[in-house]
Design a protein around this motif. Structure first.
Motif, PDB file in Angstrom:
ATOM      1  N   SER A  15       0.831  -1.170   0.105  1.00  0.00           N
ATOM      2  CA  SER A  15       0.091   0.027   0.019  1.00  0.00           C
ATOM      3  C   SER A  15       0.883   1.118   0.123  1.00  0.00           C
ATOM      4  O   SER A  15       0.254   2.324  -0.076  1.00  0.00           O
ATOM      5  CB  SER A  15      -1.187   0.095   1.131  1.00  0.00           C
ATOM      6  OG  SER A  15      -0.142   0.008   2.454  1.00  0.00           O
ATOM      7  N   LEU A  49      -8.973  -6.867  -2.400  1.00  0.00           N
ATOM      8  CA  LEU A  49      -8.894  -5.477  -1.971  1.00  0.00           C
ATOM      9  C   LEU A  49      -8.216  -5.719  -0.476  1.00  0.00           C
ATOM     10  O   LEU A  49      -8.189  -6.832   0.058  1.00  0.00           O
ATOM     11  CB  LEU A  49     -10.443  -4.834  -2.024  1.00  0.00           C
ATOM     12  CG  LEU A  49     -10.773  -4.510  -3.171  1.00  0.00           C
ATOM     13  CD1 LEU A  49     -12.097  -4.121  -3.398  1.00  0.00           C
ATOM     14  CD2 LEU A  49      -9.735  -3.552  -3.979  1.00  0.00           C
ATOM     15  N   PRO A  50      -7.630  -4.468  -0.173  1.00  0.00           N
ATOM     16  CA  PRO A  50      -7.025  -4.583   1.285  1.00  0.00           C
ATOM     17  C   PRO A  50      -8.102  -5.305   2.373  1.00  0.00           C
ATOM     18  O   PRO A  50      -9.103  -5.214   2.351  1.00  0.00           O
ATOM     19  CB  PRO A  50      -6.845  -2.969   1.569  1.00  0.00           C
ATOM     20  CG  PRO A  50      -6.836  -2.292   0.207  1.00  0.00           C
ATOM     21  CD  PRO A  50      -7.964  -3.192  -0.702  1.00  0.00           C
ATOM     22  N   THR A  51      -7.212  -5.664   3.182  1.00  0.00           N
ATOM     23  CA  THR A  51      -7.749  -6.507   4.485  1.00  0.00           C
ATOM     24  C   THR A  51      -8.782  -5.738   5.390  1.00  0.00           C
ATOM     25  O   THR A  51      -9.723  -6.099   5.739  1.00  0.00           O
ATOM     26  CB  THR A  51      -6.770  -6.975   5.390  1.00  0.00           C
ATOM     27  OG1 THR A  51      -6.003  -5.840   5.728  1.00  0.00           O
ATOM     28  CG2 THR A  51      -5.810  -8.213   4.960  1.00  0.00           C
ATOM     29  N   THR A  52      -8.404  -4.162   5.368  1.00  0.00           N
ATOM     30  CA  THR A  52      -9.598  -3.361   5.639  1.00  0.00           C
ATOM     31  C   THR A  52     -10.763  -3.510   5.285  1.00  0.00           C
ATOM     32  O   THR A  52     -11.898  -3.097   5.891  1.00  0.00           O
ATOM     33  CB  THR A  52      -8.976  -1.826   5.823  1.00  0.00           C
ATOM     34  OG1 THR A  52      -8.660  -1.594   4.395  1.00  0.00           O
ATOM     35  CG2 THR A  52      -7.876  -1.814   6.685  1.00  0.00           C
ATOM     36  N   SER A  53     -10.988  -3.981   4.158  1.00  0.00           N
ATOM     37  CA  SER A  53     -12.270  -3.844   3.416  1.00  0.00           C
ATOM     38  C   SER A  53     -13.194  -5.455   3.844  1.00  0.00           C
ATOM     39  O   SER A  53     -14.239  -5.439   3.221  1.00  0.00           O
ATOM     40  CB  SER A  53     -12.077  -3.968   1.844  1.00  0.00           C
ATOM     41  OG  SER A  53     -11.438  -4.719   1.159  1.00  0.00           O
ATOM     42  N   ALA A  54     -12.253  -6.165   4.392  1.00  0.00           N
ATOM     43  CA  ALA A  54     -12.779  -7.573   4.637  1.00  0.00           C
ATOM     44  C   ALA A  54     -13.766  -7.616   5.946  1.00  0.00           C
ATOM     45  O   ALA A  54     -13.777  -6.717   6.856  1.00  0.00           O
ATOM     46  CB  ALA A  54     -11.485  -8.386   5.065  1.00  0.00           C
ATOM     47  N   PRO A 113     -13.958  -8.227  -0.923  1.00  0.00           N
ATOM     48  CA  PRO A 113     -14.127  -7.952  -2.197  1.00  0.00           C
ATOM     49  C   PRO A 113     -13.000  -7.853  -2.919  1.00  0.00           C
ATOM     50  O   PRO A 113     -11.902  -7.963  -2.654  1.00  0.00           O
ATOM     51  CB  PRO A 113     -14.704  -6.380  -1.973  1.00  0.00           C
ATOM     52  CG  PRO A 113     -14.417  -5.987  -0.339  1.00  0.00           C
ATOM     53  CD  PRO A 113     -13.813  -7.169   0.120  1.00  0.00           C
ATOM     54  N   LEU A 114     -13.158  -8.264  -4.359  1.00  0.00           N
ATOM     55  CA  LEU A 114     -12.234  -8.428  -5.430  1.00  0.00           C
ATOM     56  C   LEU A 114     -11.992  -7.092  -6.245  1.00  0.00           C
ATOM     57  O   LEU A 114     -13.099  -6.521  -6.435  1.00  0.00           O
ATOM     58  CB  LEU A 114     -12.562  -9.636  -6.308  1.00  0.00           C
ATOM     59  CG  LEU A 114     -12.770 -10.938  -5.626  1.00  0.00           C
ATOM     60  CD1 LEU A 114     -12.873 -11.973  -6.627  1.00  0.00           C
ATOM     61  CD2 LEU A 114     -11.664 -11.380  -4.875  1.00  0.00           C
ATOM     62  N   ALA A 115     -10.833  -6.834  -6.783  1.00  0.00           N
ATOM     63  CA  ALA A 115     -10.799  -5.760  -7.543  1.00  0.00           C
ATOM     64  C   ALA A 115     -10.654  -6.005  -9.121  1.00  0.00           C
ATOM     65  O   ALA A 115     -11.302  -5.312 -10.032  1.00  0.00           O
ATOM     66  CB  ALA A 115      -9.500  -4.857  -7.442  1.00  0.00           C
TER      67      ALA A 115
END
Lengths: 124, 422
Positions: A15, A49-54, A113-115
């Motif tokens: 990041s 997507l970053p772990t923060t979006s999990a 989520p996937l980018a």
């Protein structure tokens, strides 16, 4: 035999890449993917997507717990994954709840989520 | 990525954690920064041969602390050493350090460092400059360029800011839950200012885009530290969703392209996906805040494949809730744009007419008003409003945009009103 190759790297460092560095990395990866594609051996490709979006659904003896953040239970192993096209996080959570009911034991599901997603060119 | 590039990224990523831990030891921003600098130099010298350590942050803190203590000992005749219990606390090995990093300590250290940078005695532009330089490690040259001043002037500005902070004591005790939340709010505002500084100037200016990127990076860092705070999720989502449109906001000639005319294929799909995921996560908490609502509005725009598919009624509702949590004439003005889209120009006009006194000096007010008057068929009043807007424009691109409206006056029956939405 299908093989899954799971990518690990330091999320802090990734990041910290600039947009240019990130783009350059994606170009290099695409070159490797192209080689596999040419041989007809390329399956689905996803970038998480970053772990923060999990969000994590943690099974309990009663109602499952829905918690922010990635799955972090080292006693359990990563055994498989689904890719589902959901309209909302709620729908994804409902899907995970159904999976949790169908699957014996405890454990949990990380909803991430996937980018990027290239549909499979093999299998099906 | 080459070794050197990897090391550079690792050092950038480690910086906020390492500098804030060093600040706790040395209680002085300059000493902490110098110690980190020294540790980074040693990393560049030794990592390529020996390979990077297992825990890069812990290594940098450990090495930085030792070199900082050495440096302080050399100058101890001139400078008072920190309390002995702080200095002598060097017995811990890398493993123990790493363990402590995972805990509350590390989280509060970074929060403190960010909080120090947004000290209330400092004007906003100094807060932003300090955060970019000290926390993000943006080179002085680039910080200076971002604020359109010389390097010398920026260096003086930063020195003054640090002196001002040093004159005031900052608590090094771990904050209680209430104080932590308060700091978090202050820090969020500062990060939002960094982003806005870049966004508002962001029309094809690479230095401004860099400010947005740094703001996003620092906000992601904050979110990793506080992964369950819905407003931090909202702030991160808001920045991602806005910045995703960065390349579509101007055309090749540097002119403003309104949201409704933007080429949506130029929007950054990954940023939009991440932003939307974060908004949804945040809203599930059921504690609504301004960042979450603003992010939800941006997400509504982002989810529409083309401008006509925008759900203006939903956006209107979101602006109404924003009017409740954070009433302001600017919020109402933005809501009026949404209202004009689904209930027509007359309903929107009724909303903005009472704002004339508050927003008389505001570029967007006259731009929106001109657009509405035009839709209502009052060309003369529209011309007057557009002229007023041009006089208030803060960038040539804004002025040119309104001028384009004036040029087309009379030729085109229905023109865009959404000047505030770009």
């Amino acid at each position: 035999m299908l093989y899954a190759v799971l990518c690990y790297n330091d999320e802090n460092a990734v990041s910290a890449w600039t947009q240019e560095e990130d783009d350059a990395c994606m170009v290099r990866l695409a070159q490797v993917e192209d080689g596999m594609k040419a041989k007809g051996k390329m399956g689905p490709v996803a970038r998480l997507l970053p772990t923060t979006s999990a969000t994590t659904l943690r099974k309990t003896s009663g109602e499952p717990l829905i918690i922010d953040g990635p799955f972090a239970e080292t006693k359990e192993q990563f055994l498989g994954f689904y890719i589902a096209d959901c309209d909302s996080l709620d729908e994804a959570i409902a899907f995970a709840k159904d999976l949790a009911k169908a699957n014996p034991g405890l454990g949990g599901y990380e909803i991430r989520p996937l980018a990027l997603y290239h549909p499979s060119e093999i299998g099906g | 990525m080459t070794d050197n590039a990897w090391i550079a990224a690792a050092l950038t990523a480690a910086r906020p954690q390492a500098v804030s831990a060093l600040l706790r030891y040395f209680r002085n921003l300059d000493t902490a920064e110098e110690a980190f600098q020294e540790a980074s130099l040693r990393a560049i010298r030794t990592w390529p041969d020996k390979g990077p350590p297992r825990d890069t942050v812990a290594w940098l803190i450990f090495v930085g602390r030792n070199s900082g203590v050495d440096a302080l000992r050399k100058t101890r005749h001139n400078v008072a050493l920190p309390p002995e219990d702080v200095l002598s606390d060097t017995g811990d090995a890398e493993a123990e350090m790493a363990e402590r990093l995972d805990g509350e300590h590390y989280r509060d250290d970074i929060l403190r460092l960010l909080f120090v940078c947004c000290h209330p005695d400092l004007p906003a532009n100094q807060q932003i400059a300090l955060a970019l330089r000290v926390v993000a490690g943006v080179p002085l040259r680039q910080v200076a360029r971002a604020f359109l001043v010389s390097e010398t002037a920026m260096e003086q500005r930063l020195t003054r800011a640090k002196a001002r902070i040093a004159a005031h004591t900052v608590s090094f005790d771990p904050p209680d839950a209430h104080a932590r939340l308060e700091r978090l709010g202050t820090v969020a505002v500062m990060l939002y200012l960094v982003f806005n500084e870049g966004y508002s100037r962001g029309h094809s200016d690479p230095a401004a885009a860099r400010l947005c990127e740094e703001a996003i990076r620092l906000t992601r860092l904050l979110l990793r530290l506080f992964p369950t705070e819905p407003e931090v999720m909202g702030l991160c989502a808001l920045m991602l969703l806005q910045h995703a449109r960065h390349t579509a906001r101007t055309d090749e000639a540097g002119q403003i392209v309104l949201l409704e005319n933007q080429n949506r294929r130029l929007w950054n799909a990954a940023m939009i996906a991440e932003g939307r995921a974060l908004v949804e996560k945040a809203l599930r908490h059921g504690t609504v805040g301004t960042y979450q609502v603003q992010a939800a509005i941006a997400a509504q725009h982002a989810r529409a494949d083309h401008a006509d598919a925008t759900d203006w009624a939903a956006i209107d509702r979101l602006y109404q809730s924003l009017e409740v949590i954070q009433p302001s004439p600017v919020v109402t003005l933005n809501r009026a744009v949404a209202v004009s889209k689904w209930r027509g120009p007359a309903a929107a006009m009724a909303l903005i007419t009472p704002l004339a006194g508050d927003l008389d000096g505001y570029f967007y007010f006259h731009g929106v008003r001109g657009g509405l008057l035009l839709q209502l068929g009052d060309d003369a009043a529209a011309r007057e409003a557009f002229n007023r807007a041009i006089a208030l424009a803060s960038t040539p691109a804004e002025a040119a945009h309104i001028r384009a409206h004036l040029d087309r006056l009379g030729d085109v029956p229905r023109l865009a009103a959404a000047i505030a939405v770009q």
